[in-house]
Design an enzyme around this catalytic site. Structure first.
Site, PDB file in Angstrom:
ATOM      1  N   GLU A  13       0.822  -1.215   0.000  1.00 27.79           N
ATOM      2  CA  GLU A  13       0.000   0.000   0.000  1.00 27.79           C
ATOM      3  C   GLU A  13       0.860   1.272   0.000  1.00 27.79           C
ATOM      4  O   GLU A  13       0.358   2.356  -0.248  1.00 27.79           O
ATOM      5  CB  GLU A  13      -0.943  -0.002   1.207  1.00 27.79           C
ATOM      6  CG  GLU A  13      -2.018  -1.070   1.074  1.00 27.79           C
ATOM      7  CD  GLU A  13      -2.911  -1.174   2.301  1.00 27.79           C
ATOM      8  OE1 GLU A  13      -4.133  -1.076   2.150  1.00 27.79           O
ATOM      9  OE2 GLU A  13      -2.393  -1.381   3.410  1.00 27.79           O
ATOM     10  N   GLY A  79     -12.615  -2.594   1.525  1.00 24.91           N
ATOM     11  CA  GLY A  79     -13.744  -3.330   0.964  1.00 24.91           C
ATOM     12  C   GLY A  79     -14.931  -2.386   0.784  1.00 24.91           C
ATOM     13  O   GLY A  79     -15.200  -1.541   1.645  1.00 24.91           O
ATOM     14  N   MET A 169      -9.081  -2.119   8.080  1.00 23.81           N
ATOM     15  CA  MET A 169      -8.668  -2.627   9.391  1.00 23.81           C
ATOM     16  C   MET A 169      -7.865  -1.592  10.199  1.00 23.81           C
ATOM     17  O   MET A 169      -7.378  -1.902  11.269  1.00 23.81           O
ATOM     18  CB  MET A 169      -7.877  -3.936   9.208  1.00 23.81           C
ATOM     19  CG  MET A 169      -8.744  -5.018   8.559  1.00 23.81           C
ATOM     20  SD  MET A 169      -7.872  -6.541   8.149  1.00 23.81           S
ATOM     21  CE  MET A 169      -7.614  -7.248   9.764  1.00 23.81           C
ATOM     22  N   GLU A 170      -7.711  -0.366   9.661  1.00 23.59           N
ATOM     23  CA  GLU A 170      -6.843   0.614  10.343  1.00 23.59           C
ATOM     24  C   GLU A 170      -7.422   2.022  10.476  1.00 23.59           C
ATOM     25  O   GLU A 170      -7.104   2.744  11.449  1.00 23.59           O
ATOM     26  CB  GLU A 170      -5.494   0.760   9.596  1.00 23.59           C
ATOM     27  CG  GLU A 170      -4.668  -0.480   9.514  1.00 23.59           C
ATOM     28  CD  GLU A 170      -5.107  -1.424   8.401  1.00 23.59           C
ATOM     29  OE1 GLU A 170      -5.731  -0.930   7.422  1.00 23.59           O
ATOM     30  OE2 GLU A 170      -4.868  -2.631   8.495  1.00 23.59           O
ATOM     31  N   ASP A 193     -12.290  -4.826  -3.228  1.00 21.46           N
ATOM     32  CA  ASP A 193     -13.225  -5.958  -3.176  1.00 21.46           C
ATOM     33  C   ASP A 193     -14.534  -5.462  -2.568  1.00 21.46           C
ATOM     34  O   ASP A 193     -14.595  -4.344  -2.070  1.00 21.46           O
ATOM     35  CB  ASP A 193     -12.641  -7.088  -2.306  1.00 21.46           C
ATOM     36  CG  ASP A 193     -12.337  -6.602  -0.894  1.00 21.46           C
ATOM     37  OD1 ASP A 193     -11.214  -6.141  -0.655  1.00 21.46           O
ATOM     38  OD2 ASP A 193     -13.250  -6.642  -0.037  1.00 21.46           O
TER      39      ASP A 193
HETATM   40  N1  ADE Z   1      -9.156  -4.141   3.106  1.00 24.64           N
HETATM   41  C1  ADE Z   1      -9.474  -4.393   1.820  1.00 24.64           C
HETATM   42  N2  ADE Z   1     -10.587  -5.130   1.726  1.00 24.64           N
HETATM   43  C2  ADE Z   1     -10.992  -5.361   2.995  1.00 24.64           C
HETATM   44  C3  ADE Z   1     -12.063  -6.082   3.545  1.00 24.64           C
HETATM   45  N3  ADE Z   1     -12.930  -6.703   2.766  1.00 24.64           N
HETATM   46  N4  ADE Z   1     -12.179  -6.128   4.903  1.00 24.64           N
HETATM   47  C4  ADE Z   1     -11.271  -5.494   5.687  1.00 24.64           C
HETATM   48  N5  ADE Z   1     -10.238  -4.817   5.211  1.00 24.64           N
HETATM   49  C5  ADE Z   1     -10.084  -4.739   3.873  1.00 24.64           C
END
Ligand code: ADE
Length: 225
Positions: A13, A79, A169-170, A193
């Site tokens: 990243e 996501g 997640m951050e 995604d």
């Molecule tokens: N980073 C990228 N896609 C993610 C997802 N589906 N869940 C958590 N962190 C992500």
């Protein structure tokens, strides 16, 4: 000279940012490597914090403590959590919070605050860059938790509770840390995604493309702030 902190979770990243900032000096504190480099009229301090909220909060606080940071940009992939947000679109945070903790625990006990707002000027600067480059972007809530969301039921549950545009997640941890230190903050994420049952497959396919796209936007944004 303004100093801008850029935090990404994974080396991938930050790779495209590091390729541009190739003359950086590396300073290591608390096990985190901080790459320090001038970029135009700014000083950029970039760091790869590792995955999830503890890493992100630690790295952000060490960055703030060791460098005279004027603004923090959290970047990377995320996501998609709303049907209007498509893979490879950009999501810019207007507010951030965790999705894996009942917000009442944060609201009823210290720090009595659960939703952290992004800095309006930073949000507008990112949107301006996206408009100039004809890149689809959405401004909205980004939520974070200790899991890669790739399960339609979990996704639905998070959407029902928090109505986010993106999940990662951050972001929530960096946002909280920036707020507590009174430092303007924004998270800029490119969708890799849809956080559903095909999430991991899509992530593997789009992660590098998404990371490259958002890196370009972040570097352009730095020039404007
Ligand atoms: N980073 C990228 N896609 C993610 C997802 N589906 N869940 C958590 N962190 C992500």
């Amino acid at each position: 000279m303004k100093t801008i902190g850029i935090i990404g979770a994974m080396p991938s990243e930050l790779a495209d940012i590091r390729n541009v900032l190739c003359n950086a000096v590396v300073k290591t504190y608390a096990g985190y490597d901080f790459y320090v480099c001038t970029y135009g009229d700014k000083l950029i301090v970039s760091a790869c914090c590792g995955i999830a909220k503890v890493n992100a909060a630690l790295c952000a606080q060490v960055m703030i403590d060791k460098f005279d940071i004027d603004a923090i940009i959290n970047t990377g992939v995320a996501g998609g959590m709303n049907t209007k947000v498509k893979v490879c679109d950009i999501v810019v945070s207007d507010a951030v919070c965790p999705h894996d903790l009942e917000l009442r625990f944060l609201e009823n006990y210290p720090p009595y605050h659960s939703m952290y707002e992004a800095d309006e000027k930073l949000v507008n600067a990112v949107c301006q860059v996206c408009a100039e480059k004809n890149i689809v972007n959405h401004v909205g809530r980004i939520v974070s938790g200790e899991a890669f969301v790739s399960d339609s039921k979990l996704k639905q549950d998070i959407c029902d509770r928090l109505s986010p545009l993106a999940v990662d997640m951050e972001t929530a941890a960096v946002g909280q840390c920036a707020y507590r230190n009174n430092i303007p903050f924004v998270s800029v994420r490119c969708i890799s995604d849809n956080a559903d049952d095909e999430g991991e497959m899509s992530f593997d396919e789009f992660e590098k493309i998404a990371a490259k796209k958002v890196a370009e936007i972040v570097l352009e944004t730095v020039k404007k702030i």
